[in-house]
Scaffold this motif. Sequence first.
Motif, PDB file in Angstrom:
ATOM      1  N   PRO A   1      -1.032  -6.140  -8.882  1.00 28.94           N
ATOM      2  CA  PRO A   1      -1.300  -4.749  -8.487  1.00 28.94           C
ATOM      3  C   PRO A   1      -2.778  -4.418  -8.658  1.00 28.94           C
ATOM      4  O   PRO A   1      -3.426  -4.869  -9.603  1.00 28.94           O
TER       5      PRO A   1
ATOM      6  N   ARG B   1      -6.115   6.374  -6.095  1.00 27.19           N
ATOM      7  CA  ARG B   1      -5.165   5.539  -5.357  1.00 27.19           C
ATOM      8  C   ARG B   1      -4.328   4.616  -6.257  1.00 27.19           C
ATOM      9  O   ARG B   1      -3.115   4.498  -6.067  1.00 27.19           O
TER      10      ARG B   1
ATOM     11  N   LEU C   1       4.944   1.018   0.253  1.00 30.27           N
ATOM     12  CA  LEU C   1       5.738   1.392  -0.922  1.00 30.27           C
ATOM     13  C   LEU C   1       6.601   2.621  -0.649  1.00 30.27           C
ATOM     14  O   LEU C   1       7.714   2.732  -1.176  1.00 30.27           O
ATOM     15  N   THR C   2       6.097   3.553   0.168  1.00 28.36           N
ATOM     16  CA  THR C   2       6.938   4.697   0.541  1.00 28.36           C
ATOM     17  C   THR C   2       8.133   4.229   1.359  1.00 28.36           C
ATOM     18  O   THR C   2       9.270   4.675   1.145  1.00 28.36           O
TER      19      THR C   2
ATOM     20  N   GLU D   1       3.403  -8.720  -1.048  1.00 31.71           N
ATOM     21  CA  GLU D   1       2.020  -8.273  -1.131  1.00 31.71           C
ATOM     22  C   GLU D   1       1.107  -9.490  -1.294  1.00 31.71           C
ATOM     23  O   GLU D   1       1.314 -10.321  -2.176  1.00 31.71           O
TER      24      GLU D   1
ATOM     25  N   GLY E   1       0.832  -1.191   0.000  1.00 28.75           N
ATOM     26  CA  GLY E   1       0.000   0.000   0.000  1.00 28.75           C
ATOM     27  C   GLY E   1       0.872   1.249   0.000  1.00 28.75           C
ATOM     28  O   GLY E   1       2.086   1.189  -0.230  1.00 28.75           O
ATOM     29  N   ILE E   2       0.271   2.374   0.299  1.00 23.28           N
ATOM     30  CA  ILE E   2       0.997   3.642   0.224  1.00 23.28           C
ATOM     31  C   ILE E   2       2.132   3.699   1.242  1.00 23.28           C
ATOM     32  O   ILE E   2       3.262   4.074   0.916  1.00 23.28           O
TER      33      ILE E   2
ATOM     34  N   GLN F   1      -0.214   4.570  -6.334  1.00 24.87           N
ATOM     35  CA  GLN F   1       0.573   3.382  -6.061  1.00 24.87           C
ATOM     36  C   GLN F   1       1.455   3.012  -7.255  1.00 24.87           C
ATOM     37  O   GLN F   1       2.581   2.537  -7.086  1.00 24.87           O
ATOM     38  N   GLU F   2       0.970   3.228  -8.480  1.00 20.16           N
ATOM     39  CA  GLU F   2       1.790   2.983  -9.666  1.00 20.16           C
ATOM     40  C   GLU F   2       3.039   3.871  -9.649  1.00 20.16           C
ATOM     41  O   GLU F   2       4.148   3.419  -9.980  1.00 20.16           O
TER      42      GLU F   2
END
Length: 411
Positions: free
Chosen positions: A37, A104, A15-16, A32, A11-12, A108-109
Motif C-alpha cells: 500500500p 490520498r 477500491l470503491t 494491485e 486506487g480510489i 485509500q486506507e
Amino acid sequence: MSRSAIVVGAGIAGLTAANALTRCGWDVRVLERSPEPRTTGAGIVLLANALRGLDAAGVGDAVRAVGQQAYPGTLRDGAGRALVHVSAEQIAARLGTVAIAFHRPRLQEALLDGLGDGQVTYGAAAAAVDPGDAAHPAVVTLDDGTTLSADLVVAADGVRSRLRAAVAPDVAEPVYVGSTTWLAVLDNPGITEMSQTWGPGGEVGLIPLGDGRLYWYATQVGPAGRPTGDAAADLAAARVAFAGWHQPIPQVLAATTPEQAQQLDLYGFRKPVPRMARGRVALVGDAAHAMPPNVGQGGCQGIEDAVVLAASVSGGTGGSGGSGGSAGSDGSGRNSVVDGLAAYDRVRRPRTSGVLRAAWASARIGEQLASPALVGLRNAALRALPARVMLDGMSRFASWTPPALPTLPVG
C-alpha cells in the motif's frame, strides 16, 4: 453461489468498486501492481456526488472520519484580489453537504478497511484481459504468466491502463493537457480556508487537511517533459514560477521540502472513449475518462462509476446515476453480467463525456489562459458574476445521486 469479480487497481475507483461489489454479495479480489500500500501522496477533494456514492458503497462514514470539511471560499487573481466568493452556508444549502478534503493515502486506507483480509493482492501486475462473453468468463493474464478467471473484471488501472485495449482497442491514448503540476503535503502553517488562485497561465490551490497538514497544488502552462526527477530542482522551479503571486503562496512553497513535493505532467483524454464495457470487462476511473483536474471531478467520477457498475451487475435500482435494474437475466434469476455492463455503459458514458468536456473548457478559461488582455477580461467577468452562478456550476455535477445497491448476496 456468489459470483466472482477481479478488480485491477487499488486506487480510489478500484477500491470503491471492490467495496460496492462486496456489499452486493460478490466474491471480490483486488490486484494491485505496487508491492505494498502507498503511504505517500498528495491530496484530493471529494464533492457531494462522490460522498453520496461512498455512502451507497457502505464506506461513507469511515471515509468522512479521515477527512476535513473543505469550504471552497474565495477564487482570487494572482495579485490576491477576490474574483468570486462562495460561503460555506451557500454550498451546504445548495448541495446538501460540504466537500471533504483528504490525504490520498488515508482515504485509500479507509477504503481498504472496508474489505476483508486477503481481498487485495499486492505485487500482482495485470498485463492483459480476455473479456469473455455471455457463455465464458473473463480471463486476466498477469506479468508472470499466471491466468485468473472471473465472472466480472473491473479495469481500474489508471490513465495508462493496460486493460483498456480489450474494451476500446481503437481509442486514442491520453494526451498531455498542456500543464505541468506540482503537488505537496506539509504541516499546515495556519491556512484555515480552502482557496484557489488563477493567474496568467497557472493556478494554485491551498487545501487544509484534517490531520493538521496542508495540501497544495500549483499548475503552469508549458511544454511536456519539465519534471526532472530531481525533487529539489523541481520544487525550486515551482518557487520561481510563483514567486510573484500573492501571499501566502510563496510562503507555503518556501516552507515545503523536496521530500514533501512532486512534479507531474498531466494527461487526459481529448475525446470520450467510444465504450466503457465489453463482454465481462468494465473500465472505471482514469482508465475510462482521465481528464484535466479543473472541475474537481476526476476522482468523483471514478467513485460514481464504481457504484453504478455494482448496481448494474447486481440489480440495483433508482438514483440519477441510473442502474442495472433493466438488465436481462442469465437464466438463474440474476442479472446477466454482460447485459448489466451494457447498461452501465449506456448510463455512464454520456455522464462522463459531459464532465470530460467541461474539464477541458474550464482549463482553457482557467490556468491555460495566459494573455494579459484575456485574463483581464475573464477576471472582470468573474467579478460581475453573482455567487449563485458558481454554485450552479458546482451543482451541475455534484447534485448526482447514486442508485440503491442491493445488500443481499447475489448468489
